[in-house]
Design a protein around this motif. Structure first.
Motif, PDB file in Angstrom:
ATOM      1  N   GLY A 190      -9.726   6.323  -7.255  1.00 21.77           N
ATOM      2  CA  GLY A 190      -9.219   6.890  -6.017  1.00 21.77           C
ATOM      3  C   GLY A 190     -10.059   6.494  -4.819  1.00 21.77           C
ATOM      4  N   ARG A 191     -11.367   6.632  -4.957  1.00 19.10           N
ATOM      5  CA  ARG A 191     -12.246   6.255  -3.849  1.00 19.10           C
ATOM      6  C   ARG A 191     -12.086   4.795  -3.469  1.00 19.10           C
ATOM      7  N   ALA A 192     -11.889   3.954  -4.468  1.00 19.61           N
ATOM      8  CA  ALA A 192     -11.813   2.515  -4.214  1.00 19.61           C
ATOM      9  C   ALA A 192     -10.463   2.080  -3.640  1.00 19.61           C
ATOM     10  N   HIS A 193      -9.356   2.655  -4.139  1.00 19.99           N
ATOM     11  CA  HIS A 193      -8.062   2.012  -3.915  1.00 19.99           C
ATOM     12  C   HIS A 193      -6.927   2.918  -3.451  1.00 19.99           C
ATOM     13  N   TRP A 194      -7.057   4.234  -3.539  1.00 19.42           N
ATOM     14  CA  TRP A 194      -5.919   5.122  -3.288  1.00 19.42           C
ATOM     15  C   TRP A 194      -5.310   4.906  -1.902  1.00 19.42           C
ATOM     16  N   HIS A 195      -6.098   5.063  -0.852  1.00 19.87           N
ATOM     17  CA  HIS A 195      -5.559   4.933   0.501  1.00 19.87           C
ATOM     18  C   HIS A 195      -5.075   3.511   0.767  1.00 19.87           C
ATOM     19  N   LEU A 196      -5.840   2.542   0.309  1.00 21.99           N
ATOM     20  CA  LEU A 196      -5.493   1.136   0.512  1.00 21.99           C
ATOM     21  C   LEU A 196      -4.116   0.816  -0.051  1.00 21.99           C
ATOM     22  N   MET A 197      -3.881   1.208  -1.292  1.00 17.56           N
ATOM     23  CA  MET A 197      -2.620   0.840  -1.938  1.00 17.56           C
ATOM     24  C   MET A 197      -1.452   1.644  -1.391  1.00 17.56           C
ATOM     25  N   GLN A 198      -1.654   2.903  -1.089  1.00 20.16           N
ATOM     26  CA  GLN A 198      -0.563   3.704  -0.535  1.00 20.16           C
ATOM     27  C   GLN A 198      -0.108   3.137   0.805  1.00 20.16           C
ATOM     28  N   ARG A 199      -1.054   2.775   1.656  1.00 20.36           N
ATOM     29  CA  ARG A 199      -0.696   2.213   2.957  1.00 20.36           C
ATOM     30  C   ARG A 199      -0.010   0.855   2.792  1.00 20.36           C
ATOM     31  N   ALA A 200      -0.524   0.033   1.868  1.00 21.80           N
ATOM     32  CA  ALA A 200       0.092  -1.280   1.648  1.00 21.80           C
ATOM     33  C   ALA A 200       1.528  -1.143   1.170  1.00 21.80           C
ATOM     34  N   ARG A 201       1.782  -0.221   0.262  1.00 26.88           N
ATOM     35  CA  ARG A 201       3.141  -0.064  -0.258  1.00 26.88           C
ATOM     36  C   ARG A 201       4.096   0.439   0.828  1.00 26.88           C
ATOM     37  N   ALA A 202       3.629   1.313   1.697  1.00 29.43           N
ATOM     38  CA  ALA A 202       4.465   1.771   2.808  1.00 29.43           C
ATOM     39  C   ALA A 202       4.844   0.607   3.714  1.00 29.43           C
ATOM     40  N   VAL A 203       3.874  -0.244   4.016  1.00 33.59           N
ATOM     41  CA  VAL A 203       4.128  -1.392   4.887  1.00 33.59           C
ATOM     42  C   VAL A 203       5.078  -2.382   4.209  1.00 33.59           C
ATOM     43  N   GLU A 204       4.838  -2.664   2.931  1.00 36.68           N
ATOM     44  CA  GLU A 204       5.682  -3.625   2.213  1.00 36.68           C
ATOM     45  C   GLU A 204       7.141  -3.202   2.184  1.00 36.68           C
ATOM     46  N   ALA A 205       7.383  -1.916   1.975  1.00 37.07           N
ATOM     47  CA  ALA A 205       8.751  -1.417   1.850  1.00 37.07           C
ATOM     48  C   ALA A 205       9.325  -0.941   3.177  1.00 37.07           C
ATOM     49  N   SER A 206       8.497  -0.937   4.240  1.00 40.53           N
ATOM     50  CA  SER A 206       8.908  -0.380   5.538  1.00 40.53           C
ATOM     51  C   SER A 206       9.520   1.003   5.345  1.00 40.53           C
ATOM     52  N   ALA A 207       8.802   1.846   4.602  1.00 40.08           N
ATOM     53  CA  ALA A 207       9.292   3.174   4.237  1.00 40.08           C
ATOM     54  C   ALA A 207       8.154   4.177   4.298  1.00 40.08           C
ATOM     55  N   PHE A 208       8.503   5.448   4.397  1.00 40.47           N
ATOM     56  CA  PHE A 208       7.513   6.511   4.262  1.00 40.47           C
ATOM     57  C   PHE A 208       7.038   6.586   2.817  1.00 40.47           C
TER      58      PHE A 208
END
Length: 276
Positions: A190-208
């Motif tokens: 979580g410390r390493a990747h949680w925020h990073l991946m959640q934000r990336a997936r939102a951007v990739e899908a152009s979705a909340f």
């Protein structure tokens, strides 16, 4: 603007206690104006002692947590994304005896509108010494699932799925407005990747992205990262519930934001097939 509620939990080993917590949260969410409530992965039971857990893992029709949440959703008149439950396969002779890690979308009358079985199993050995073999107990799903909700078209994922872009590419192609990725992330990952991946997936899908998470020290000895998140299609963090306490958080979703982002950065429209 529709309002969503995220319920950050510290799920324990007693399904009835966990069910009561969710039922209480639904009432609080309704009072706070939410039209849909999101709960974490394994909302009904977190117990790494397999013999003890096996007593409480039953079929959908026998699951007390699912029944309680469906009844409460109807009573409160709210939709629920039940992040996931451990369920036994039905008595149809199918499967290999492993459980399913299954999400449910429940409507405001208590009906089940969609089910999603986690696709990617968390089979890892961490540098901290933690070792997890989810595939020993759980069979992976194989279907991409979307469903219409009061928040728009909702795409479903669970926890470790967030590391696999192909699933989110498929959800993006389905023009999802919102994607749910409930989780029980370990603290190191979580410390390493949680925020990073959640934000990336939102951007990739152009979705909340709406991702309710488990948090803190659990009865079975594990520790989870927390930080339930709501992220907009531009990757902006709208809600971060921190890594200390269970509780309920609210976020208002501006539907026009999706169109704004897709107009500014039309990555979904510009996508091309890559030759293999």
């Amino acid at each position: 603007m529709p309002r969503a509620a995220l319920f950050q939990m510290t799920t324990g080993i007693d399904p009835d206690v966990n069910a009561a917590a969710i039922v209480s949260a639904l009432a609080e969410a309704k009072a706070g104006g939410a039209v849909m409530v999101f709960t974490p992965e394994m909302s009904g039971l977190l117990d790494r002692k397999r013999e003890r857990a096996a007593v409480n893992i039953v079929t959908e029709g026998e699951d007390r947590v699912l029944a309680a949440v469906r009844e409460a959703a109807a009573r409160q008149g709210v939709w629920v994304h039940l992040g996931s439950l451990a369920v036994r396969p039905g008595n149809d002779g199918q499967g290999d005896g492993r459980y399913a890690n299954r999400a449910f979308v429940i409507d405001a009358s208590g009906g089940i509108r969609a089910r999603y079985d986690k696709m990617h199993m968390f089979d890892v050995d961490l540098a901290t010494g933690e070792s997890w073999r989810e595939s020993n107990a759980y069979a992976p799903g194989d279907k991409v699932v979307t469903v219409e909700t009061p928040l728009g078209r909702l795409g479903l994922a669970i926890c470790y799925d967030v590391r696999f872009p192909a699933l989110f590419e498929a959800l993006g192609r389905a023009r999802c407005d919102v994607i749910a990725a409930p989780a029980a992330f370990t603290v190191p990952t979580g410390r390493a990747h949680w925020h990073l991946m959640q934000r990336a997936r939102a951007v990739e899908a152009s979705a909340f992205m709406l991702s309710a998470a488990q948090v803190g020290h659990h009865e079975d000895g594990r520790e989870t990262y927390g930080h339930s998140l709501a992220i907009d299609p531009w990757g902006e963090v709208l809600l971060d519930m921190g890594g200390e306490m269970a509780g309920l958080g609210f976020v208002d979703l501006y539907p026009g934001r999706i169109a704004e982002v897709r107009a500014q950065l039309p990555s979904l429209a510009n996508r091309r097939e890559i030759a293999k």
